[in-house]
Design a protein around this motif. Sequence first.
Motif, PDB file in Angstrom:
ATOM      1  N   GLY A 289       0.987  -1.127   0.121  1.00  0.00           N
ATOM      2  CA  GLY A 289       0.101   0.196   0.223  1.00  0.00           C
ATOM      3  C   GLY A 289       0.839   1.136  -0.088  1.00  0.00           C
ATOM      4  N   THR A 290       0.441   2.452  -0.257  1.00  0.00           N
ATOM      5  CA  THR A 290       1.071   3.665  -0.431  1.00  0.00           C
ATOM      6  C   THR A 290       0.724   4.523   1.112  1.00  0.00           C
ATOM      7  OG1 THR A 290       1.111   3.498  -2.673  1.00  0.00           O
ATOM      8  CG2 THR A 290       1.610   5.809  -1.730  1.00  0.00           C
ATOM      9  N   ASP A 291       1.786   4.764   1.735  1.00  0.00           N
ATOM     10  CA  ASP A 291       1.621   5.412   2.918  1.00  0.00           C
ATOM     11  C   ASP A 291       1.109   6.966   2.374  1.00  0.00           C
ATOM     12  OD1 ASP A 291       3.789   6.773   5.628  1.00  0.00           O
ATOM     13  OD2 ASP A 291       1.421   6.724   5.134  1.00  0.00           O
ATOM     14  N   LEU A 292      -0.061   7.198   3.071  1.00  0.00           N
ATOM     15  CA  LEU A 292      -0.581   8.624   2.880  1.00  0.00           C
ATOM     16  C   LEU A 292      -0.556   9.416   4.191  1.00  0.00           C
ATOM     17  CD1 LEU A 292      -4.039   7.879   0.879  1.00  0.00           C
ATOM     18  CD2 LEU A 292      -1.570   8.594  -0.023  1.00  0.00           C
ATOM     19  N   ARG A 293      -0.466   8.624   5.386  1.00  0.00           N
ATOM     20  CA  ARG A 293      -0.328   9.354   6.841  1.00  0.00           C
ATOM     21  C   ARG A 293       0.837  10.261   6.783  1.00  0.00           C
ATOM     22  NH1 ARG A 293       0.145   5.368  11.492  1.00  0.00           N
ATOM     23  NH2 ARG A 293       2.251   5.485  10.784  1.00  0.00           N
ATOM     24  N   THR A 294       2.036   9.799   6.455  1.00  0.00           N
ATOM     25  CA  THR A 294       3.085  10.502   6.565  1.00  0.00           C
ATOM     26  C   THR A 294       3.133  11.866   5.977  1.00  0.00           C
ATOM     27  OG1 THR A 294       4.382   8.328   6.832  1.00  0.00           O
ATOM     28  CG2 THR A 294       5.627  10.458   6.463  1.00  0.00           C
ATOM     29  N   PRO A 295       2.760  11.599   4.776  1.00  0.00           N
ATOM     30  CA  PRO A 295       2.855  13.099   3.777  1.00  0.00           C
ATOM     31  C   PRO A 295       1.743  14.047   4.546  1.00  0.00           C
ATOM     32  CG  PRO A 295       2.264  11.394   2.389  1.00  0.00           C
ATOM     33  CD  PRO A 295       2.619  10.804   3.742  1.00  0.00           C
ATOM     34  N   LEU A 296       0.690  13.388   4.879  1.00  0.00           N
ATOM     35  CA  LEU A 296      -0.640  14.129   5.266  1.00  0.00           C
ATOM     36  C   LEU A 296      -0.058  14.909   6.678  1.00  0.00           C
ATOM     37  CD1 LEU A 296      -3.532  14.180   4.974  1.00  0.00           C
ATOM     38  CD2 LEU A 296      -4.071  12.528   6.917  1.00  0.00           C
ATOM     39  N   ARG A 297       0.617  14.172   7.525  1.00  0.00           N
ATOM     40  CA  ARG A 297       1.121  14.696   9.018  1.00  0.00           C
ATOM     41  C   ARG A 297       2.393  15.539   8.648  1.00  0.00           C
ATOM     42  NH1 ARG A 297      -0.106   9.795  12.954  1.00  0.00           N
ATOM     43  NH2 ARG A 297      -2.246   9.792  12.949  1.00  0.00           N
ATOM     44  N   GLU A 298       3.029  15.398   7.491  1.00  0.00           N
ATOM     45  CA  GLU A 298       4.165  16.207   7.315  1.00  0.00           C
ATOM     46  C   GLU A 298       3.850  17.618   6.588  1.00  0.00           C
ATOM     47  OE1 GLU A 298       7.737  12.824   7.239  1.00  0.00           O
ATOM     48  OE2 GLU A 298       7.087  13.785   5.390  1.00  0.00           O
ATOM     49  N   GLY A 299       2.592  17.800   6.437  1.00  0.00           N
ATOM     50  CA  GLY A 299       2.121  19.017   5.953  1.00  0.00           C
ATOM     51  C   GLY A 299       2.058  19.211   4.358  1.00  0.00           C
ATOM     52  N   LEU A 300       1.732  17.989   3.646  1.00  0.00           N
ATOM     53  CA  LEU A 300       1.631  18.155   2.136  1.00  0.00           C
ATOM     54  C   LEU A 300       0.327  19.054   1.865  1.00  0.00           C
ATOM     55  CD1 LEU A 300       3.860  16.731   0.894  1.00  0.00           C
ATOM     56  CD2 LEU A 300       2.409  15.204  -0.387  1.00  0.00           C
ATOM     57  N   SER A 301       0.088  19.736   1.028  1.00  0.00           N
ATOM     58  CA  SER A 301      -1.020  20.457   0.295  1.00  0.00           C
ATOM     59  C   SER A 301      -1.986  19.291   0.057  1.00  0.00           C
ATOM     60  CB  SER A 301      -0.523  21.676  -0.456  1.00  0.00           C
ATOM     61  OG  SER A 301      -0.356  20.944  -1.824  1.00  0.00           O
ATOM     62  N   ASP A 302      -3.342  19.886  -0.145  1.00  0.00           N
ATOM     63  CA  ASP A 302      -4.262  19.055  -0.809  1.00  0.00           C
ATOM     64  C   ASP A 302      -4.010  18.585  -2.322  1.00  0.00           C
ATOM     65  OD1 ASP A 302      -7.246  20.220   0.947  1.00  0.00           O
ATOM     66  OD2 ASP A 302      -5.697  19.073   1.650  1.00  0.00           O
ATOM     67  N   LEU A 303      -3.414  19.840  -3.032  1.00  0.00           N
ATOM     68  CA  LEU A 303      -3.263  19.762  -4.376  1.00  0.00           C
ATOM     69  C   LEU A 303      -1.946  18.553  -4.328  1.00  0.00           C
ATOM     70  CD1 LEU A 303      -3.542  20.594  -7.161  1.00  0.00           C
ATOM     71  CD2 LEU A 303      -1.651  22.274  -6.709  1.00  0.00           C
ATOM     72  N   GLU A 304      -0.902  18.630  -3.838  1.00  0.00           N
ATOM     73  CA  GLU A 304       0.023  17.477  -3.565  1.00  0.00           C
ATOM     74  C   GLU A 304      -0.424  16.271  -3.364  1.00  0.00           C
ATOM     75  OE1 GLU A 304       3.956  20.387  -2.417  1.00  0.00           O
ATOM     76  OE2 GLU A 304       2.295  19.860  -0.982  1.00  0.00           O
ATOM     77  N   LEU A 305      -1.350  16.241  -2.324  1.00  0.00           N
ATOM     78  CA  LEU A 305      -1.714  14.734  -1.996  1.00  0.00           C
ATOM     79  C   LEU A 305      -2.815  14.343  -3.187  1.00  0.00           C
ATOM     80  CD1 LEU A 305      -2.754  15.617   1.727  1.00  0.00           C
ATOM     81  CD2 LEU A 305      -1.206  13.894   0.915  1.00  0.00           C
ATOM     82  N   SER A 306      -3.451  15.270  -3.597  1.00  0.00           N
ATOM     83  CA  SER A 306      -4.283  14.689  -4.752  1.00  0.00           C
ATOM     84  C   SER A 306      -3.582  14.174  -6.034  1.00  0.00           C
ATOM     85  CB  SER A 306      -5.241  15.904  -5.563  1.00  0.00           C
ATOM     86  OG  SER A 306      -6.099  16.396  -4.518  1.00  0.00           O
ATOM     87  N   ILE A 312      -1.202   7.110  -8.106  1.00  0.00           N
ATOM     88  CA  ILE A 312      -1.359   5.871  -7.518  1.00  0.00           C
ATOM     89  C   ILE A 312      -2.611   5.042  -8.164  1.00  0.00           C
ATOM     90  CG2 ILE A 312      -1.904   4.252  -5.688  1.00  0.00           C
ATOM     91  CD1 ILE A 312      -0.690   6.470  -4.004  1.00  0.00           C
ATOM     92  N   TRP A 313      -3.564   5.678  -8.399  1.00  0.00           N
ATOM     93  CA  TRP A 313      -4.882   5.209  -9.238  1.00  0.00           C
ATOM     94  C   TRP A 313      -4.532   5.348 -10.727  1.00  0.00           C
ATOM     95  CZ3 TRP A 313      -8.954   2.606  -7.423  1.00  0.00           C
ATOM     96  CH2 TRP A 313      -9.977   2.087  -8.223  1.00  0.00           C
ATOM     97  N   GLY A 314      -3.766   6.248 -11.141  1.00  0.00           N
ATOM     98  CA  GLY A 314      -3.668   5.925 -12.666  1.00  0.00           C
ATOM     99  C   GLY A 314      -2.782   4.773 -13.223  1.00  0.00           C
ATOM    100  N   GLN A 315      -1.902   4.553 -12.215  1.00  0.00           N
ATOM    101  CA  GLN A 315      -0.905   3.277 -12.525  1.00  0.00           C
ATOM    102  C   GLN A 315      -1.613   1.854 -12.287  1.00  0.00           C
ATOM    103  OE1 GLN A 315       2.071   4.268 -10.090  1.00  0.00           O
ATOM    104  NE2 GLN A 315       3.077   5.962 -11.426  1.00  0.00           N
ATOM    105  N   ARG A 316      -2.859   2.000 -11.683  1.00  0.00           N
ATOM    106  CA  ARG A 316      -3.469   0.782 -11.196  1.00  0.00           C
ATOM    107  C   ARG A 316      -3.747  -0.337 -12.231  1.00  0.00           C
ATOM    108  NH1 ARG A 316      -9.375  -0.422  -9.806  1.00  0.00           N
ATOM    109  NH2 ARG A 316      -9.329  -1.869  -8.189  1.00  0.00           N
ATOM    110  N   THR A 317      -3.137  -1.435 -11.932  1.00  0.00           N
ATOM    111  CA  THR A 317      -3.459  -2.615 -13.133  1.00  0.00           C
ATOM    112  C   THR A 317      -3.975  -3.945 -12.050  1.00  0.00           C
ATOM    113  OG1 THR A 317      -1.182  -3.385 -12.760  1.00  0.00           O
ATOM    114  CG2 THR A 317      -1.760  -1.726 -14.750  1.00  0.00           C
TER     115      THR A 317
END
Length: 344
Positions: A289-306, A312-317
């Motif tokens: 899985g891809t960790d979203l919590r760390t970037p979230l807690r490290e202050g990534l912006s909504d745009l960067e998180l999106s 991740i989804w675009g590469q999904r197979t």
Amino acid sequence: MYNDDPHNTLYDALHRPLRDLRISVIDRCNFRCTYCMPETENNHYSFLKSQEWLSFAEIVRLTGLFVSLGVTKIRLTGGEPLLRPNLFELISSLRAIGSIKDLALTTNGSLLVQHARALREAGLNRVTVSLDTLDARTFHQMNGRKGSLQRVLEGIACCEELHFDSLKINVVLQRGVNDRQILDLVQYFKGRQAILRFIEYMDVGNCNHWDMRYVVKTREVIDLIHAHFPLRPLEAKALGEVAMRYAFEDGSGEIGFIASVTQPFCGTCTRARISTEGKLYTCLFASEGTDLRTPLREGLSDLELSRLIRRIWGQRTDRYSEQRSHLRSQPHLAPKVEMFQVGG
Ligand code: SF4
């Protein structure tokens, strides 16, 4: 029939739109179901500490981002989600995110009597209860001798009184365990608000010692029920619907079948999953899985998180169920995420 909005849709590498988000709010459970977290493997389970869980605010923020990328259906899962304190608070915050059509919960039903009304008032509109049998002995055989069957049935009755938009009963069938109780379950729920769904036993996670011999094929189940209660097939309600829907010919409602093993539906799979500690999984049978919590807690912006979610989804197979026998024949299959970490 499928109201896809091309302007607000994120497709994966197999052109499947992102529509559904399943969020595991806790990895703990008060049951030990043999097909998910068998008692026998108890010593293998290490559960997260509460500070490792995504907070309600983090869940709401992430959900808002997924909704802005086209998600319309949110399902809260676990472990057992009703073990997460004050879950109704999360539900009312999620309900405030305007464009969520469906806000659903999957539960083992053992705590529903206490919580159903608060969940309904907070804005929950769909409930799915996992109940594999009406026989108390089999109930305890399948869930590690936990809880009370009667309590779960009372919880279902509570939900019927509260008129959720949808109430479903999921039955995982295991050959030689509860497959002789199919007609009893049909008889009990036929004509009621709750819609019964029979699910093929799956090789989720790494602990349930899955074997194809214990899978009761959906075709067998449909033929058995049809012989006693004539059925006719119904159209899918939406793209990505997992259950095959049938109506009782006598007009007493519908019934569903989830045939992930014998009739895989990866081709229309629109589901992403977030684990309790904030990892994004693109398949129930994924290893990574891809960790979203760390970037979230490290202050990534909504745009960067999106952007991260889009990538991740675009590469999904993923299409594990279509490749199951080939993948299972590989000598070194990477351990899969456990179902109680990402929800079913
Ligand atoms: S196996 Fe994975 S890709 Fe296939 S339907 Fe299930 S979650 Fe979707």
